[in-house]
Design an enzyme around this catalytic site. Structure first.
Site, mmCIF file in Angstrom:
data_model
loop_
_atom_site.group_PDB
_atom_site.id
_atom_site.type_symbol
_atom_site.label_atom_id
_atom_site.label_comp_id
_atom_site.label_asym_id
_atom_site.label_seq_id
_atom_site.Cartn_x
_atom_site.Cartn_y
_atom_site.Cartn_z
ATOM 1 C CE LYS A 94 84.172 69.966 40.826
ATOM 2 N NZ LYS A 94 85.408 70.206 40.130
ATOM 3 C CG ASP A 106 85.576 60.224 52.220
ATOM 4 O OD1 ASP A 106 84.684 60.913 52.718
ATOM 5 O OD2 ASP A 106 86.257 59.410 52.863
ATOM 6 C CG HIS A 129 78.756 65.565 50.889
ATOM 7 N ND1 HIS A 129 77.489 65.426 50.421
ATOM 8 C CD2 HIS A 129 79.160 64.325 51.227
ATOM 9 C CE1 HIS A 129 77.131 64.155 50.475
ATOM 10 N NE2 HIS A 129 78.136 63.467 50.974
ATOM 11 N N GLY A 167 88.990 64.261 60.323
ATOM 12 C CA GLY A 167 90.385 64.641 60.129
ATOM 13 C C GLY A 167 91.319 63.442 60.091
#
Ligand code: GDP
Length: 424
Positions: A17, A12, A40, A303
């Site tokens: 990005k 993470d 991602h 989540g």
């Protein structure tokens, strides 16, 4: 040119990005390990995406994307993801799948789920995506390669052989319904037919691409500390997220990689069970969790709230070392703008000695982080695009960390969007 983008920490870190950013100058983007068990996050002109299996180059026209032999290919998840991408108006992903990639099947998800249930309080915090049972099958040589899907008889024989032991476990250990090789053959043969047009001999393709001097980007999943050999075992994943494995998981020669870009966050975050020395608690943690990433620090796959903590120079230095990082990229620099003071872990104290060496897990569990405190910059830096325009304390923070991790910080990401990037 072959570059690898990999995680320096627990995962993470914002690799998605950066892959999206660097994919622009690439001809081929490759996923080389892991499966749909992580995500991602990519934010671009088409919207926000959590890619689990698709390489992050799919949004860049003219880029070929490859799922390499090292990946755990969940075809249902892949087709669903492709559908989601198309439904948001993004172009048809240019995707190839290695004929040697192995297939993650429903039985792997079931075995993963039953095992976590059985372990209860001792569970590993698996995402229950079937990853550990999948890689176990690969090691035990009972896995199904994509090429096996294309021949129904071969597929049936291999499934029958693979289900003998699984059914014994299902009956006697988990007390669950048994697997039926006929049903699995029908389902996975049909899925094979759906992806057939994307299946390639990726090794031949990549070696030809290398000869033609194509620009290749290897996209790692998770981070160095989840490596089964070098990470925080047993709180690790089942395939190697290291750049050293990238050439194997993709099908390139080991000497081919010229740049290894290890991604780290301006603070620490980790999802799932494990050891996490600089973990924050209480309101301090809640505040950072709320402000982190593009919408708070919650797992892109599950989540689940991520643990958050101060930047850890010991763990990151080690992560860069085992990755063989030639440079680092730091993301989420904008997130820290609210803090008056920022702590940075500069050593671990263990048995009265402070060290910068990252220890084995039992020692890590006993180690106490040693901090230095730096002044914050208290200015929004989201719109800055040039390093010298960052506030002085922000630059000091970056340079302080750079010196301690021993790897140049060449890229700074100061916002979730593609354009928020500063090159040094
Ligand atoms: P990955 O698996 O390494 O790609 O990381 P994730 O996508 O799971 O998590 C990274 C999170 O940070 C996501 O929410 C991203 O949108 C977000 N992100 C990436 N770079 C930046 C940044 O520079 N600033 C902010 N605020 N968020 C970022």
């Amino acid at each position: 040119m072959v570059r690898a983008i990999v995680g320096a920490n627990w995962g993470d870190e914002g690799k998605g990005k950066l892959t999206d950013v660097l994919a622009k100058g690439s001809d081929i983007v490759i996923r080389f390990q892991g499966g749909a068990n992580a995500g991602h996050t990519i934010i671009n002109e088409y919207g926000k995406f959590a890619l689990h299996l698709l390489p992050s180059g799919i949004f860049n026209a003219g880029v070929d994307n490859l799922i390499g032999p090292g990946v755990a290919l969940d075809i249902d998840a892949l087709l669903k993801e492709m559908g989601e991408v198309l439904s948001k108006g993004a172009p048809q992903p240019q995707l190839m799948i290695s004929s040697r990639a192995q297939v993650l099947m429903d039985c792997h998800v079931l075995m993963d789920t039953y095992e976590e249930e059985r372990l209860r309080d001792f569970k590993f915090g698996s995402t229950k995506s079937g990853i550990a049972p999948f890689y176990s099958d690969k090691a035990a040589k009972v896995g199904i390669q994509v090429c096996h899907l294309l021949d129904k008889d071969v597929l049936h024989e291999r499934l029958k052989a693979s289900f003998i032991k699984k059914n014994i476990l299902l009956e006697h250990l988990y007390h669950k319904p048994l697997l039926n090789a006929d049903e699995y053959t029908e389902k996975y043969y049909a899925l094979g037919q759906q992806i057939k047009h994307m299946v390639v001999d990726s090794t031949q393709y990549l070696h030809a691409a290398l000869k033609a001097d194509k620009s290749i980007l290897l996209e790692g999943q998770l981070g160095a500390l989840r490596d089964p050999d070098h990470g925080i075992f047993p709180y690790t994943t089942s395939s190697s997220p290291l750049a050293g494995y990238a050439t194997v998981g993709a099908g390139l020669p080991p000497w081919a990689i010229t740049r290894v870009i290890a991604v780290t966050k301006a603070y620490s975050s980790s999802v799932g069970t494990g050891v996490f020395p600089t973990k924050m608690t209480g309101d301090e943690a809640e505040e950072l969790r709320k402000r982190g990433g593009d919408a708070g620090e919650y797992g892109a796959k599950t989540g689940r709230p991520r643990d958050v903590g101060w930047f850890d120079c010991v763990a990151t230095r080690y992560g860069c070392m085992v990755q063989g990082a030639t440079e680092c990229a730091m993301t989420n620099l904008d997130v820290l703008s609210y803090l008056d003071e920022i702590k940075v872990c500069v050593g671990y104290e263990l048995d009265g000695t402070v060290s910068m060496d990252f220890p084995v897990t039992p020692d890590l569990q006993r180690a106490t982080p040693v901090y230095e405190t730096l002044p914050g910059w208290k200015t929004d830096v989201k719109d800055v695009r040039t390093y010298s325009d960052l506030p002085e304390n922000c630059r000091k923070y970056v340079e302080f960390i750079e010196e301690r991790i021993g790897t140049p910080l060449r890229m700074l990401s100061n916002g979730p969007h593609r354009d928020a990037i500063i090159y040094r």
